[in-house]
Design a protein around this motif. Structure first.
Motif, PDB file in Angstrom:
ATOM      1  N   ALA A 142       6.061  10.488   2.105  1.00  0.00           N
ATOM      2  CA  ALA A 142       4.896   9.681   2.513  1.00  0.00           C
ATOM      3  C   ALA A 142       4.244  10.482   3.655  1.00  0.00           C
ATOM      4  O   ALA A 142       5.199  10.463   4.733  1.00  0.00           O
ATOM      5  CB  ALA A 142       4.915   8.323   2.442  1.00  0.00           C
ATOM      6  N   ASP A 143       2.841  10.668   3.904  1.00  0.00           N
ATOM      7  CA  ASP A 143       2.319  10.896   5.001  1.00  0.00           C
ATOM      8  C   ASP A 143       0.775  10.516   4.816  1.00  0.00           C
ATOM      9  O   ASP A 143       0.058  10.932   4.054  1.00  0.00           O
ATOM     10  CB  ASP A 143       2.415  12.510   5.149  1.00  0.00           C
ATOM     11  N   SER A 144       0.611   9.477   5.584  1.00  0.00           N
ATOM     12  CA  SER A 144      -0.676   8.845   5.630  1.00  0.00           C
ATOM     13  C   SER A 144      -1.468   8.667   6.936  1.00  0.00           C
ATOM     14  O   SER A 144      -0.642   8.318   7.939  1.00  0.00           O
ATOM     15  CB  SER A 144      -0.672   7.750   5.016  1.00  0.00           C
TER      16      SER A 144
ATOM     17  N   ARG B  38       4.467   8.842   9.018  1.00  0.00           N
ATOM     18  CA  ARG B  38       5.451   9.742   8.057  1.00  0.00           C
ATOM     19  C   ARG B  38       6.554   9.028   7.552  1.00  0.00           C
ATOM     20  O   ARG B  38       7.156   8.550   8.466  1.00  0.00           O
ATOM     21  CB  ARG B  38       5.334  11.177   8.704  1.00  0.00           C
TER      22      ARG B  38
ATOM     23  N   ARG C  46      -0.598   7.887  12.746  1.00  0.00           N
ATOM     24  CA  ARG C  46      -0.194   8.475  11.594  1.00  0.00           C
ATOM     25  C   ARG C  46       0.919   8.024  10.932  1.00  0.00           C
ATOM     26  O   ARG C  46       1.915   8.007  12.196  1.00  0.00           O
ATOM     27  CB  ARG C  46      -0.376  10.151  11.306  1.00  0.00           C
TER      28      ARG C  46
ATOM     29  N   THR D  59       0.757  -1.180  -0.239  1.00  0.00           N
ATOM     30  CA  THR D  59      -0.140  -0.066   0.051  1.00  0.00           C
ATOM     31  C   THR D  59       1.103   1.322  -0.130  1.00  0.00           C
ATOM     32  O   THR D  59       0.112   2.396   0.146  1.00  0.00           O
ATOM     33  CB  THR D  59      -1.057  -0.034   1.111  1.00  0.00           C
ATOM     34  N   GLY D  60       2.175   1.093  -0.145  1.00  0.00           N
ATOM     35  CA  GLY D  60       3.042   2.246  -0.155  1.00  0.00           C
ATOM     36  C   GLY D  60       4.291   1.966  -0.375  1.00  0.00           C
ATOM     37  O   GLY D  60       4.883   0.977  -0.122  1.00  0.00           O
TER      38      GLY D  60
END
Length: 550
Positions: A544-546, A526, A524, A504-505
């Motif tokens: 990335a930050d999700s 990062r 979260r 997923t990333g």
């Protein structure tokens, strides 16, 4: 007069206490004195002519920050004179403060060799870069703890400067050549790594938790029974493994423990009681090498309603092909007990394991296939081929221990389900010199966790990866990689995994750190990468930050 040779390292911190690790140049009393009046002191202990202290600091105020200084026999030795950095400080959490999140940064694989000039061949160091940014903005957001997930030092891949040091001590034509051979040479690695000015300041002011991986001892450490038998037959290995375990206990393991655990530790008491604890610690290391069940390197840390289980996936292995396991039975029982203790007592479960649980699909299937070959599924000829391939390709992650992979999968499902299930269960890993996020899915007919489960892999902090390996990892996630992996699985007569998973990333390549920000049941993620800036210091760039849970 005693001098500060290494440190200070701020290690364990809770709401009202902390430990600070130092190495001094001679026997002395080390003292930590805080601006708020709290303090602690400890007498140094001696190992192989080196003098260490782990100073417990008590009387701290929850939710506070206080600058501290270090004194040796009453003389201030930290902060260093003319230091360009802000004062080192101990920041205590307040777990009753619902408004305050917990930030946990993690990564692995830091080859600490400084560049010969301004050009760093493996790119800017993510820890150096983090230190630079925190020093420039002391009041900015910072990690509450830094998890270092293995390969803190490279005993088998030394820098040119270290090789020159080794050559001045012994003939490098004799094994182990330009690798470290004994405790004294291990101390050189820690000096090279932790005397880096930026990292030295960072580790003095951000608490850290650590666990070893293979390069802390040697590449492929405990990859198989035949590997172990061969290396034990060499003339140099016994000194290497004892020195590696001794130096790890001193430099890394002690600081992982809470003050109460230290006070109850008979080995720590024995080493401190002896004028020279070398023989006591050496006997312990010999027992640990001969019998993995005699020591537990794994440990647990609770950060309010966040539970971290840091798992030893190197020394605790069972290597007999017929009974191959990532964790010996006592270690596996410990992990299960800690994960399932007091259901509902935590909102997030973090499992720190240097080696990823979920890999690219092709790599996972190749490791399971290789394990089947090595245990004789396709006969003796294939088994010999499998052992050679296992060592050459480093096929030794959780997938290479299929029963252990299944057991960890089942434990994660159990810990993430039921009444009072946590919001997330995250497996934190490194080792593979890139970063990615993978998410599993359980079959409809199997009990599935209510928690969101994720594999979070972040590596390296400072190292490189060949272009061909980058291509291989990308291909491993691809549809064609999955098809090839299934062919390996069929040849090895492998059962299907208990879960499926998807990336997923990522994958992200570079020197990097991940940070989890946990606030109540929210999470979260990062990812920041160290990026060179022309004519200036490197900076951390968000890759990335999700949101993982809300």
């Amino acid at each position: 007069m005693a001098r500060l040779r290494l440190g200070p390292l701020l290690r364990y911190v809770d709401e009202s206490s902390a430990t600070v690790w130092v190495e001094a140049s001679r026997p002395c009393t080390a003292q930590v004195r805080c601006a708020d009046g709290s303090s602690g002191r400890a007498r140094t202990f001696q190992i192989c002519g080196h003098h260490y202290a782990l100073v417990p600091v008590t009387g701290l105020t929850p939710g506070s920050a206080t600058a501290y200084e270090v004194l040796l026999d009453g003389v201030r030795v930290w902060p260093l004179a003319d230091s360009p950095f802000p004062p080192s400080a101990i920041r205590t959490p307040s777990y009753d403060d619902a408004a305050r999140p917990i930030r946990i940064a993690f990564g692995s694989c830091r080859w600490a060799a400084p560049p010969a000039d301004d050009h760093d061949p493996v790119g800017p160091d993510a820890l150096d870069t983090l230190a630079t940014e925190l020093a420039a903005a002391p009041d900015a957001e910072r990690p509450d703890v830094l998890l270092l997930l293995g390969d803190q030092v490279y005993a088998d891949e030394t820098s040119p400067a270290t090789r020159r040091y080794l050559a001045a001590r012994r003939d490098l034509r004799d094994a182990p050549g330009n690798q470290v051979a004994d405790y004294e040479e291990y101390t050189r690695l820690y000096y090279e790594s932790w005397l880096d000015p930026d990292v030295r300041w960072l580790l003095s002011t951000v608490p850290s938790c650590m666990i070893f991986d293979d390069h802390d001892v040697v590449d492929d450490w405990n990859t198989s029974a035949s590997w172990l038998a061969e290396i034990r037959a060499t003339a140099w290995w016994n000194e290497r493994i004892l020195s590696g375990l001794m130096s790890y206990w001193v430099h890394q393991h002690l600081g992982n423990l809470a003050p109460a655990e230290l006070a109850a530790d008979p080995l720590y008491a024995a080493v401190r009681a002896d004028p020279d604890g070398t023989d006591v610690l050496r006997e312990f290391a010999a027992r640990a090498d001969a019998d993995a069940t005699s020591v537990r390197w794994s440990y647990r840390r609770d950060f309010g309603r966040v539970r971290l289980l840091m798992v030893d996936t190197r020394a605790a292995r069972v290597l007999a092909e017929a009974d191959r396991s990532m964790l010996d039975p006592s270690e596996a029982a410990w992990l299960r007990e800690q994960a399932l203790e007091s259901p509902g007592a935590y909102d997030h479960l973090l499992v720190g394991t240097s080696l990823p649980w979920l890999l690219p699909h092709l790599v996972h299937d190749a490791e399971g296939w290789n394990a089947a070959l090595c245990r004789g599924e396709r006969g003796a000829r294939w088994a010999r081929f499998g052992e050679k391939l296992r060592r050459r390709a480093d096929l030794e992650h959780w997938a290479a221990f299929p029963a252990s992979f299944d057991a960890l999968t089942a434990l994660i499902a159990e810990a993430g389900g039921g009444e009072g299930a946590p919001a997330t269960v995250c497996v934190l890993s490194g080792d593979v010199h890139h970063a990615y996020v993978a998410e599993p899915a359980w079959p409809d007919d199997a009990p599935a966790p209510a928690a969101r489960v994720l594999q979070l892999t972040c590596s390296p902090v400072h190292n490189s990866i060949p272009g061909s390996i980058k291509i291989g990892f990308r291909f491993g996630w691809s549809r064609f990689g999955r098809v090839l992996g299934r062919r390996f699985a069929r040849h090895g007569r492998l059962a299907a995994p208990a879960v499926s998973w998807r990336k997923t990333g990522g994958p992200w390549f570079g020197n990097q750190l991940m940070t989890l920000t946990l606030h109540g049941r929210a999470a979260r993620l990062r990812l920041q990468q160290a990026q060179a800036v022309p004519g200036g210091k490197a900076r951390l760039r968000d890759a990335a930050d999700s949101v993982l849970s809300e």
